[in-house]
Design a protein around this motif. Sequence first.
Motif, PDB file in Angstrom:
ATOM      1  N   LEU A 268       0.825  -1.205   0.000  1.00 47.84           N
ATOM      2  CA  LEU A 268       0.000   0.000   0.000  1.00 47.84           C
ATOM      3  C   LEU A 268       0.862   1.260   0.000  1.00 47.84           C
ATOM      4  O   LEU A 268       0.692   2.150  -0.848  1.00 47.84           O
ATOM      5  CB  LEU A 268      -0.931  -0.022   1.213  1.00 47.84           C
ATOM      6  N   ASN A 269       1.791   1.335   0.938  1.00 45.70           N
ATOM      7  CA  ASN A 269       2.636   2.521   1.008  1.00 45.70           C
ATOM      8  C   ASN A 269       3.706   2.538  -0.080  1.00 45.70           C
ATOM      9  O   ASN A 269       4.143   3.605  -0.512  1.00 45.70           O
ATOM     10  CB  ASN A 269       3.246   2.638   2.409  1.00 45.70           C
TER      11      ASN A 269
ATOM     12  N   TYR B 130      -5.936  -1.604 -10.603  1.00 47.57           N
ATOM     13  CA  TYR B 130      -5.079  -2.238 -11.609  1.00 47.57           C
ATOM     14  C   TYR B 130      -3.707  -1.556 -11.657  1.00 47.57           C
ATOM     15  O   TYR B 130      -2.677  -2.236 -11.723  1.00 47.57           O
ATOM     16  CB  TYR B 130      -5.732  -2.173 -12.990  1.00 47.57           C
ATOM     17  N   ARG B 131      -3.683  -0.227 -11.624  1.00 54.73           N
ATOM     18  CA  ARG B 131      -2.391   0.483 -11.616  1.00 54.73           C
ATOM     19  C   ARG B 131      -1.574   0.096 -10.397  1.00 54.73           C
ATOM     20  O   ARG B 131      -0.343  -0.024 -10.461  1.00 54.73           O
ATOM     21  CB  ARG B 131      -2.617   1.992 -11.663  1.00 54.73           C
ATOM     22  N   PHE B 132      -2.251  -0.069  -9.285  1.00 47.13           N
ATOM     23  CA  PHE B 132      -1.611  -0.502  -8.044  1.00 47.13           C
ATOM     24  C   PHE B 132      -0.918  -1.852  -8.243  1.00 47.13           C
ATOM     25  O   PHE B 132       0.275  -2.020  -7.953  1.00 47.13           O
ATOM     26  CB  PHE B 132      -2.687  -0.564  -6.960  1.00 47.13           C
ATOM     27  N   LEU B 133      -1.646  -2.831  -8.787  1.00 46.25           N
ATOM     28  CA  LEU B 133      -1.061  -4.147  -9.031  1.00 46.25           C
ATOM     29  C   LEU B 133       0.083  -4.073 -10.041  1.00 46.25           C
ATOM     30  O   LEU B 133       1.093  -4.784  -9.915  1.00 46.25           O
ATOM     31  CB  LEU B 133      -2.130  -5.109  -9.536  1.00 46.25           C
ATOM     32  N   LYS B 134      -0.065  -3.209 -11.034  1.00 44.55           N
ATOM     33  CA  LYS B 134       0.971  -3.065 -12.058  1.00 44.55           C
ATOM     34  C   LYS B 134       2.282  -2.574 -11.441  1.00 44.55           C
ATOM     35  O   LYS B 134       3.358  -3.126 -11.732  1.00 44.55           O
ATOM     36  CB  LYS B 134       0.508  -2.086 -13.135  1.00 44.55           C
ATOM     37  N   ILE B 135       2.206  -1.567 -10.580  1.00 47.12           N
ATOM     38  CA  ILE B 135       3.417  -1.042  -9.920  1.00 47.12           C
ATOM     39  C   ILE B 135       4.078  -2.138  -9.093  1.00 47.12           C
ATOM     40  O   ILE B 135       5.309  -2.325  -9.140  1.00 47.12           O
ATOM     41  CB  ILE B 135       3.071   0.165  -9.032  1.00 47.12           C
ATOM     42  N   ILE B 136       3.291  -2.865  -8.318  1.00 50.92           N
ATOM     43  CA  ILE B 136       3.830  -3.932  -7.477  1.00 50.92           C
ATOM     44  C   ILE B 136       4.503  -4.999  -8.334  1.00 50.92           C
ATOM     45  O   ILE B 136       5.630  -5.440  -8.058  1.00 50.92           O
ATOM     46  CB  ILE B 136       2.711  -4.550  -6.611  1.00 50.92           C
ATOM     47  N   ALA B 137       3.826  -5.423  -9.397  1.00 56.01           N
ATOM     48  CA  ALA B 137       4.382  -6.471 -10.260  1.00 56.01           C
ATOM     49  C   ALA B 137       5.651  -6.001 -10.950  1.00 56.01           C
ATOM     50  O   ALA B 137       6.658  -6.739 -11.001  1.00 56.01           O
ATOM     51  CB  ALA B 137       3.342  -6.888 -11.292  1.00 56.01           C
ATOM     52  N   LYS B 138       5.656  -4.800 -11.491  1.00 59.22           N
ATOM     53  CA  LYS B 138       6.826  -4.278 -12.197  1.00 59.22           C
ATOM     54  C   LYS B 138       8.030  -4.176 -11.258  1.00 59.22           C
ATOM     55  O   LYS B 138       9.171  -4.478 -11.652  1.00 59.22           O
ATOM     56  CB  LYS B 138       6.514  -2.914 -12.794  1.00 59.22           C
ATOM     57  N   ASN B 139       7.787  -3.762 -10.029  1.00 59.87           N
ATOM     58  CA  ASN B 139       8.896  -3.669  -9.062  1.00 59.87           C
ATOM     59  C   ASN B 139       9.478  -5.047  -8.763  1.00 59.87           C
ATOM     60  O   ASN B 139      10.698  -5.204  -8.649  1.00 59.87           O
ATOM     61  CB  ASN B 139       8.424  -3.009  -7.775  1.00 59.87           C
ATOM     62  N   ARG B 140       8.606  -6.064  -8.640  1.00 60.82           N
ATOM     63  CA  ARG B 140       9.114  -7.418  -8.335  1.00 60.82           C
ATOM     64  C   ARG B 140       9.880  -7.987  -9.523  1.00 60.82           C
ATOM     65  O   ARG B 140      10.916  -8.632  -9.343  1.00 60.82           O
ATOM     66  CB  ARG B 140       7.956  -8.357  -7.985  1.00 60.82           C
ATOM     67  N   ILE B 141       9.381  -7.751 -10.713  1.00 60.22           N
ATOM     68  CA  ILE B 141      10.091  -8.223 -11.903  1.00 60.22           C
ATOM     69  C   ILE B 141      11.468  -7.568 -11.976  1.00 60.22           C
ATOM     70  O   ILE B 141      12.472  -8.234 -12.261  1.00 60.22           O
ATOM     71  CB  ILE B 141       9.256  -7.934 -13.167  1.00 60.22           C
ATOM     72  N   ALA B 142      11.523  -6.279 -11.682  1.00 61.06           N
ATOM     73  CA  ALA B 142      12.813  -5.571 -11.711  1.00 61.06           C
ATOM     74  C   ALA B 142      13.767  -6.112 -10.656  1.00 61.06           C
ATOM     75  O   ALA B 142      14.972  -6.266 -10.907  1.00 61.06           O
ATOM     76  CB  ALA B 142      12.584  -4.070 -11.499  1.00 61.06           C
ATOM     77  N   VAL B 143      13.245  -6.415  -9.462  1.00 64.71           N
ATOM     78  CA  VAL B 143      14.085  -6.972  -8.395  1.00 64.71           C
ATOM     79  C   VAL B 143      14.663  -8.320  -8.823  1.00 64.71           C
ATOM     80  O   VAL B 143      15.864  -8.588  -8.648  1.00 64.71           O
ATOM     81  CB  VAL B 143      13.272  -7.138  -7.095  1.00 64.71           C
TER      82      VAL B 143
ATOM     83  N   PHE C  65       6.817 -14.832  -4.466  1.00 64.83           N
ATOM     84  CA  PHE C  65       5.495 -14.973  -3.854  1.00 64.83           C
ATOM     85  C   PHE C  65       4.578 -13.821  -4.273  1.00 64.83           C
ATOM     86  O   PHE C  65       3.415 -14.035  -4.655  1.00 64.83           O
ATOM     87  CB  PHE C  65       5.621 -15.010  -2.330  1.00 64.83           C
ATOM     88  N   ASP C  66       5.093 -12.601  -4.216  1.00 65.58           N
ATOM     89  CA  ASP C  66       4.288 -11.431  -4.573  1.00 65.58           C
ATOM     90  C   ASP C  66       3.799 -11.511  -6.012  1.00 65.58           C
ATOM     91  O   ASP C  66       2.649 -11.157  -6.315  1.00 65.58           O
ATOM     92  CB  ASP C  66       5.103 -10.158  -4.369  1.00 65.58           C
ATOM     93  N   LEU C  67       4.658 -11.955  -6.926  1.00 68.83           N
ATOM     94  CA  LEU C  67       4.247 -12.084  -8.322  1.00 68.83           C
ATOM     95  C   LEU C  67       3.143 -13.123  -8.491  1.00 68.83           C
ATOM     96  O   LEU C  67       2.197 -12.921  -9.261  1.00 68.83           O
ATOM     97  CB  LEU C  67       5.448 -12.443  -9.202  1.00 68.83           C
ATOM     98  N   HIS C  68       3.258 -14.229  -7.784  1.00 67.23           N
ATOM     99  CA  HIS C  68       2.201 -15.247  -7.853  1.00 67.23           C
ATOM    100  C   HIS C  68       0.870 -14.683  -7.359  1.00 67.23           C
ATOM    101  O   HIS C  68      -0.186 -14.977  -7.935  1.00 67.23           O
ATOM    102  CB  HIS C  68       2.588 -16.473  -7.032  1.00 67.23           C
ATOM    103  N   ARG C  69       0.925 -13.881  -6.321  1.00 62.28           N
ATOM    104  CA  ARG C  69      -0.326 -13.338  -5.783  1.00 62.28           C
ATOM    105  C   ARG C  69      -0.912 -12.260  -6.697  1.00 62.28           C
ATOM    106  O   ARG C  69      -2.139 -12.180  -6.851  1.00 62.28           O
ATOM    107  CB  ARG C  69      -0.089 -12.766  -4.376  1.00 62.28           C
ATOM    108  N   THR C  70      -0.059 -11.427  -7.322  1.00 58.10           N
ATOM    109  CA  THR C  70      -0.594 -10.468  -8.294  1.00 58.10           C
ATOM    110  C   THR C  70      -1.184 -11.214  -9.489  1.00 58.10           C
ATOM    111  O   THR C  70      -2.216 -10.808 -10.032  1.00 58.10           O
ATOM    112  CB  THR C  70       0.487  -9.482  -8.768  1.00 58.10           C
TER     113      THR C  70
END
Length: 424
Positions: A160-161, A336-349, A378-383
């Motif tokens: 969230l933050n 959706y934008r929220f999930l996109k940011i989270i997913a993109k950050n995990r892919i980059a990591v 784990f985060d990517l699987h959940r997104t």
Amino acid sequence: MDEETLKSALVFFQGDRPSYEEFHKGPKLHYLRESELTYSEFFRGFLLPNYPCILSPEFTASWRSRQHWVKGDGKPDYEYLLERFGDFIVPVANCDVKEYNANPKHNIPFRDYLSYWREHRESGYSSLQGCLYMKDWHMHRVFPDHGVYNTPLFFQSDWLNEYWDTMELDDYRFVYMGPKGSWTPFHADVFRSYSWSANICGRKKWLLFPPGQEEHLKDCSGNLVYDAQSPILQDRDRYPKYSQCCQPIEVVQEVGEVIFVPSSWHHQVYNLEDTISINHNWLNGCNIDTMWQFLQGELTAVQQEIGEWKNCMEDWHQHCQLLLKSCTGINYCEFYRFLKIIAKNRIAVLEATSGDSAALHSTLPAELSALGPCHSVFDLHRTEDVLTAMLANEDFSRLDPDLLGPHPENLLHEIKEMTDSLMS
């Protein structure tokens, strides 16, 4: 997160969720000391099953807020707080006034609130202004480099933050300050998120109700009770299901302790003394599906409210989304934008971890490195799970695709490519 926890977490979401029945008898919460659990153990024992607990004062002992905001007698250091924050505008709620199912708020200079607080205390906790409670002050947003506290490791998987920091618009990190007798009415947290709350000084009493029990605390019109200890609940004509409600878990939170309140646990909170606390609302892969379910329920309520205009109002579905955002703070497009940011950050990591883009790694939230690559997997699987559910949702399919870049199917394909490559 270790590999064993990753495997067990992925299996967890394929089966039935744990029951809350053990909490219906009001047991004491688990009390955790700093050296007792690893992050992975906390994740398995509390985040996944959605169980509350208390963290000992060891977790906050080094915080500068506990050293500088409080005098030697344990009371708030008004002079220090005045010097540091006096000119800032803060939100204040009147605990003596009910407005719908909350307390009305107004904004005043912090120095004026401190003056009120002193006078209120010196008058035996009585004032013509009522009992005023400074709530939801975004101190972190005003002072991002404050250094007065650190988010405990157990709570650092905070989507969230992370999202709002990326957007540079908002956050869900708050400071609360209030006199003895101030309180927060019965509620569940925003988006049905987790919350953690640390007492800098003072003591709080919490009444916690496991998910589902709130249904017994609604009146015959479906409205939640304002005060979960009100005698009005005994009126069977007005609250016909109250007799089926379990007793709440009652917790007294001492100085320095941190309480973890899981998703959808309704609660009511009292300040037993003059109290300062630091609170975060947060979401992650363990409860993101709960947020999605909450948004669907809220949209259904909006659609029912304006259903009579469905056939005569142009762009009725878009209006429903506007109302959803107005009521809850977010709609399907932003989710959706929220999930996109989270997913993109995990892919980059994960790309950075594999050495494909090491320079990019330094631009990502530091917490992602601390939690390890298994957590990003784990985060990517959940997104992926939630995005798949969204794509099957009729209301989501009605959104303007021009507002959803990249297209959800393309993002889902990108996530699956990454998770498949990691699991092969």
